[in-house]
Scaffold this motif. Sequence first.
Motif, short mmCIF file in Angstrom:
data_model
loop_
_atom_site.label_atom_id
_atom_site.label_comp_id
_atom_site.label_asym_id
_atom_site.label_seq_id
_atom_site.Cartn_x
_atom_site.Cartn_y
_atom_site.Cartn_z
N VAL A 103 3.81 -1.55 4.09
CA VAL A 103 2.60 -2.16 4.65
C VAL A 103 1.87 -2.82 3.51
O VAL A 103 1.51 -2.16 2.52
CB VAL A 103 1.70 -1.12 5.34
CG1 VAL A 103 0.43 -1.78 5.85
CG2 VAL A 103 2.44 -0.43 6.48
N ALA A 104 1.64 -4.13 3.61
CA ALA A 104 1.02 -4.88 2.52
C ALA A 104 -0.34 -5.43 2.94
O ALA A 104 -0.55 -5.80 4.09
CB ALA A 104 1.94 -6.02 2.07
N THR A 120 -0.12 6.85 -6.60
CA THR A 120 -1.39 7.52 -6.84
C THR A 120 -1.32 9.00 -6.50
O THR A 120 -1.82 9.86 -7.24
CB THR A 120 -2.52 6.86 -6.03
OG1 THR A 120 -2.55 5.46 -6.32
CG2 THR A 120 -3.87 7.47 -6.37
N LEU A 121 -0.68 9.33 -5.39
CA LEU A 121 -0.57 10.73 -4.96
C LEU A 121 0.25 11.56 -5.93
O LEU A 121 -0.04 12.74 -6.16
CB LEU A 121 0.02 10.80 -3.56
CG LEU A 121 -0.90 10.32 -2.43
CD1 LEU A 121 -0.14 10.17 -1.13
CD2 LEU A 121 -2.06 11.31 -2.25
N VAL A 122 1.30 10.96 -6.53
CA VAL A 122 2.09 11.68 -7.53
C VAL A 122 1.21 12.09 -8.70
O VAL A 122 1.34 13.19 -9.25
CB VAL A 122 3.26 10.80 -8.01
CG1 VAL A 122 3.90 11.40 -9.26
CG2 VAL A 122 4.31 10.66 -6.91
N MET A 130 0.81 -1.22 0.00
CA MET A 130 0.00 0.00 0.00
C MET A 130 0.85 1.27 0.00
O MET A 130 0.44 2.28 -0.58
CB MET A 130 -0.92 -0.01 1.22
CG MET A 130 -2.15 -0.90 1.05
SD MET A 130 -3.27 -0.30 -0.23
CE MET A 130 -3.86 1.21 0.53
N THR A 131 1.99 1.24 0.65
CA THR A 131 2.83 2.44 0.67
C THR A 131 3.29 2.82 -0.73
O THR A 131 3.37 3.99 -1.08
CB THR A 131 4.05 2.20 1.59
OG1 THR A 131 4.57 0.89 1.34
CG2 THR A 131 3.65 2.29 3.05
N VAL A 132 3.57 1.81 -1.56
CA VAL A 132 3.99 2.06 -2.93
C VAL A 132 2.81 2.55 -3.77
O VAL A 132 2.91 3.52 -4.53
CB VAL A 132 4.61 0.79 -3.56
CG1 VAL A 132 4.91 1.01 -5.04
CG2 VAL A 132 5.87 0.40 -2.80
N LEU A 133 1.67 1.86 -3.62
CA LEU A 133 0.49 2.24 -4.40
C LEU A 133 0.03 3.66 -4.05
O LEU A 133 -0.32 4.45 -4.94
CB LEU A 133 -0.64 1.24 -4.15
CG LEU A 133 -1.92 1.42 -4.99
CD1 LEU A 133 -2.53 0.06 -5.31
CD2 LEU A 133 -2.95 2.27 -4.28
#
Length: 309
Positions: A189-190, A165-167, A158-161
């Motif tokens: 965090v997955a 998304t925020l970028v 989730m931290t990567v996703l």
Amino acid sequence: MLILTLISVAAAALLLAYSLVLRRELGRMTAQLRRHNQRTTGKKLEVTLFDKRLEALADQINCQSDLIVEAEANRRRTENELRQAIANISHDIRTPLTSIFGYIQLLEVEPITPEEKHEYLYIVKNRTKRLQALLNDFFELSLIESADYQLKAERIVMTVLLSDTLVGFYDPFNEAGLTPDIRLPKEPVAIYADESAVRRVIENLLMNTIKHAAGQVTICFGQRETTAELRITNETRDLSELDVRLLFDRFYTVDRTRSAQGSGLGLSIAKSLMNKMNGTLTAELQENKLTMVCRWPLWLQGEAYPHYR
């Protein structure tokens, strides 16, 4: 012999008396149930005869009555929601259609300059896009809420996703004059969820925030005991507790005139997707600050993959 006869007679008398009392009690219960079914009373069945089996029967009848009352309330609520949804979608479809038709008439009838023609076509194009977005959202929500709609569970960091998304929302936030305070944990965090559904939920929440935020925006993500939690908080104006309770209803918009460009379906779609993923999406209002809270169940190593309904 005489004693046995007397005992038999006494037992028969007791049995007859009990049968008469039981018959009278059943008649009294029947009368209570009839009055309840005729809506002349809302009282539940009461048993005066001490009999565990009879009391158990009355309890089950009362439970069934409660279920019927609940089902009736749900039916009325669903009918009201459907009527309101039909009224809202009729308004939201009719408004751009009326505008499109009006500008087409201007293009056909009025002697206009090339600049005016360009302006009218630009307006027609925007109204058409709005109508298309509304119909797409309506179709998507209907599809998501159908029993045949299936999601695929996969491991998502989730931290990567969230970062990715925020970028993608940097320009919309900047254009709205908002600089979100983003707080993500350093450690990954997955969760196991449907990636496209998770991304859609986050995008819908961010778009809603950009449209309605009136001040500081805070985006926090972290891991709790058994859940991964995303909290999006923004300052808001003229938002009541009633508005917060209705935010996830279909076609609901805080704008009473329904003049905003949104369809009022974005949060409903997000809510339905979260339900499909066995997660939750709630809204909280505290001191003019609205917080959207998403919670996904964590998948712990060694556990079976979750199965979505």
